[in-house]
Design an enzyme around this catalytic site. Structure first.
Site, PDB file in Angstrom:
ATOM      1  CE1 TYR A  46      -4.000   1.181  -0.274  1.00  0.00           C
ATOM      2  CE2 TYR A  46      -4.557  -0.967   0.762  1.00  0.00           C
ATOM      3  CZ  TYR A  46      -5.095   0.240   0.195  1.00  0.00           C
ATOM      4  OH  TYR A  46      -6.216   0.240  -0.104  1.00  0.00           O
ATOM      5  CD  GLU A  48      -4.534   5.856   0.885  1.00  0.00           C
ATOM      6  OE1 GLU A  48      -4.421   6.509   1.860  1.00  0.00           O
ATOM      7  OE2 GLU A  48      -5.755   5.108   0.833  1.00  0.00           O
ATOM      8  CB  THR A 223      -5.626   2.846 -21.841  1.00  0.00           C
ATOM      9  OG1 THR A 223      -5.684   2.623 -23.169  1.00  0.00           O
ATOM     10  CG2 THR A 223      -6.770   3.295 -21.251  1.00  0.00           C
ATOM     11  CE  LYS A 226      -8.202   0.999 -25.088  1.00  0.00           C
ATOM     12  NZ  LYS A 226      -8.439   2.075 -23.861  1.00  0.00           N
ATOM     13  NE  ARG A 232      -7.924  -4.384 -18.585  1.00  0.00           N
ATOM     14  CZ  ARG A 232      -8.012  -4.111 -19.758  1.00  0.00           C
ATOM     15  NH1 ARG A 232      -7.383  -5.384 -20.608  1.00  0.00           N
ATOM     16  NH2 ARG A 232      -9.189  -3.546 -20.671  1.00  0.00           N
TER      17      ARG A 232
HETATM   18  C1  PLP Z   1     -10.165   6.612 -26.223  1.00  0.00           C
HETATM   19  C2  PLP Z   1     -10.324   5.963 -24.914  1.00  0.00           C
HETATM   20  N1  PLP Z   1     -10.362   6.460 -23.678  1.00  0.00           N
HETATM   21  C3  PLP Z   1     -10.582   5.935 -22.557  1.00  0.00           C
HETATM   22  C4  PLP Z   1     -10.875   4.589 -22.624  1.00  0.00           C
HETATM   23  C5  PLP Z   1     -11.189   3.827 -21.083  1.00  0.00           C
HETATM   24  O1  PLP Z   1     -10.460   3.023 -20.691  1.00  0.00           O
HETATM   25  P1  PLP Z   1     -10.695   1.972 -19.600  1.00  0.00           P
HETATM   26  O2  PLP Z   1     -11.534   0.929 -20.366  1.00  0.00           O
HETATM   27  O3  PLP Z   1      -9.439   1.390 -19.265  1.00  0.00           O
HETATM   28  O4  PLP Z   1     -11.229   2.686 -18.671  1.00  0.00           O
HETATM   29  C6  PLP Z   1     -10.914   3.836 -23.832  1.00  0.00           C
HETATM   30  C7  PLP Z   1     -11.216   2.305 -23.598  1.00  0.00           C
HETATM   31  O5  PLP Z   1     -11.792   1.821 -24.378  1.00  0.00           O
HETATM   32  C8  PLP Z   1     -10.676   4.372 -24.961  1.00  0.00           C
HETATM   33  O6  PLP Z   1     -10.574   3.788 -26.230  1.00  0.00           O
END
Ligand code: PLP
Length: 451
Positions: A46, A48, A223, A226, A232
């Site tokens: 943890y 914070e 994110t 991707k 994630r």
């Molecule tokens: C352009 C865009 N922004 C934000 C997000 C949100 O991401 P998360 O699913 O991790 O909350 C996505 C997810 O598909 C996305 O395509």
């Protein structure tokens, strides 16, 4: 003691991923190094707060880790500030609102139906509930030609009329490059913060295969799972332009993330993001990013040569948006998604800019090349995948989505959309040709192991 039920599910998911080909453009395979640190001892901690300012003891290693992660993000994207704590893309975007707006302030973003993300001000999202969104769409004419699909005159008109505090540029379903400069001109004219959400194209930007928004915008969110191929998670970055507009913007972002929205950061994710950023800074990642785009172009050409209509006339990034209305009728995305799933090609139904159906029954499908490219697939495999998609779509030509759902369940008696789709699925599962195609897809998938 082994939890057999969960273990079996993991094995089943492993088999599904190995034997199929992932075409959902927001998905990818994290490297084994990323996955290793995700389940490292950092999962137990943890922390914070921020480095050197924690509410818990024992954070000397986490501090070093988080600083390293921030430094890698700053270097890779060329920004002076990075917060690497957001749990995922949606909370990262909400933190940007918290840092730049007061509840009720006017904001602008690309509409969901036009390819934007929920968090860019959609009415069902907290961002549309606590703030006042005016959303822009794409052009409806000439959308099947390779040209910029944004109507800048309309976006400028909306911005001048409603004076937003924050404007978003970035999408979840857009196949072309973004002209960040044009968005910046509009945001600067009305004095708004401009935030680029590069969740989809972050890996392409890091690898030099897509223009960077950094010179033009104040804030960048992404994110990390991707095209960036990490765990994630998400990051919020502030640019030099952002710090010039508001020297406290970095502090405001930090406060918005913690304590504004979150508690302790997921330190194991921070470790995974750090490894992903390291991998994305290697020369091999440049090749990977370039190959994603090459694959996308070949896949697009295979589909358009086969008679399909692609939004934007093709793809300039990792993503393709196919309008199936002319071959399978309005609302036919669901047929393609389900039939392709059966042969082991995973993609998703999606709305198209000139949508005549609805978001639940859209007329298109969205697909992309980041995951298959991570497996080492190249142009030859894209031609194969494109050929399979065309073959499957050809088998669906006899099906048409019923006009409307009957008013009552009683009246439906086998005539509604749900019944029709259930019957369609049954027929597809029994279809011999699909079974034969499934074997071909599996054979290809097994030749390209997942990391
Ligand atoms: C352009 C865009 N922004 C934000 C997000 C949100 O991401 P998360 O699913 O991790 O909350 C996505 C997810 O598909 C996305 O395509």
């Amino acid at each position: 003691m082994k939890d057999i039920k969960i273990y079996n599910l993991v094995r089943k998911e492993e088999k599904r991923q190995k034997e199929g080909i992932e075409l959902i453009p927001s998905e990818n395979y994290a490297s084994s190094e990323v996955r290793k640190v995700l389940s490292s001892y950092f999962v137990n901690k943890y922390s914070e707060g921020y480095p050197k300012k924690r509410y818990y003891g024992g954070n000397e290693n986490v501090d070093e880790l988080e600083i390293l992660c921030q430094e890698r993000a700053k270097k890779l994207f060329g920004v002076p500030f990075a917060n690497v704590q957001p749990y995922s893309g949606s909370p990262a975007n909400l933190a940007v609102y918290l840092a730049t707006c007061k509840p009720g302030d006017v904001v602008m973003g690309q509409a969901l139906i036009a390819g934007g993300h929920l968090t860019h001000g959609h009415s069902v999202s907290a961002t549309g509930i606590f703030y006042k969104p005016f959303q822009y769409s794409l052009k409806k004419d000439n959308v099947y030609k390779n040209n910029d699909l944004f109507d800048y005159a309309e976006i400028r008109r909306l911005a001048k009329e409603h004076k937003p505090k924050l404007i978003w540029v970035g999408a979840t379903a857009y196949p072309l490059k973004f002209n960040y400069k044009k968005f910046a001109e509009i945001a600067d004219e009305v004095g708004a913060y401009l935030a680029a959400d590069i969740a989809h194209v972050a890996g392409l930007i890091a690898g030099g295969a897509h223009p960077s928004p950094v010179p033009y915008v104040h804030i960048v969110t992404t994110t990390t799972h991707k095209t960036l191929r990490g765990p994630r998670g998400a990051m919020i970055m502030v640019t030099n332009k952002g710090l010039k507009k508001d020297p406290e913007l970095g502090d405001k972002v930090n406060k918005a993330v913690f304590p504004g929205l979150q508690g302790g950061p997921h330190d194991n994710t921070t470790a995974g993001i750090s490894v992903a950023l390291f991998e994305a800074s290697q020369p091999s990642f440049k090749k990977y990013a370039a190959q994603i785009v090459k694959n996308s172009v070949v896949l697009s050409k295979t589909l358009t040569d086969g008679g399909l209509k692609l939004v934007g006339g093709g793809s300039e990034n990792h993503l393709l948006l196919v309008n199936l209305a002319s071959v399978l009728g309005d609302g036919s995305g669901v047929f393609a998604q389900k039939a392709l799933d059966l042969v082991g090609l995973t993609l998703n139904k999606n709305t198209v800019p000139d949508e005549m159906s609805s978001p639940f029954y859209p007329s298109g499908v969205r697909l992309g090349t980041p995951a298959s490219t991570s497996r080492g697939m190249k142009e030859k495999e894209m031609k194969f995948i494109g050929g399979v998609i065309l073959e499957v779509i050809d088998l669906l030509k006899a099906y048409r989505l019923p006009e409307k759902e009957p008013a009552s369940a009683k009246a439906s008696a086998g005539k509604g959309r749900k019944d029709y789709i259930a019957k369609f699925e049954k027929e597809m599962m029994a279809n011999k040709k699909l079974k034969e195609i499934r074997l071909r897809v599996k054979k290809l998938a097994l030749r390209f192991p997942i990391p």
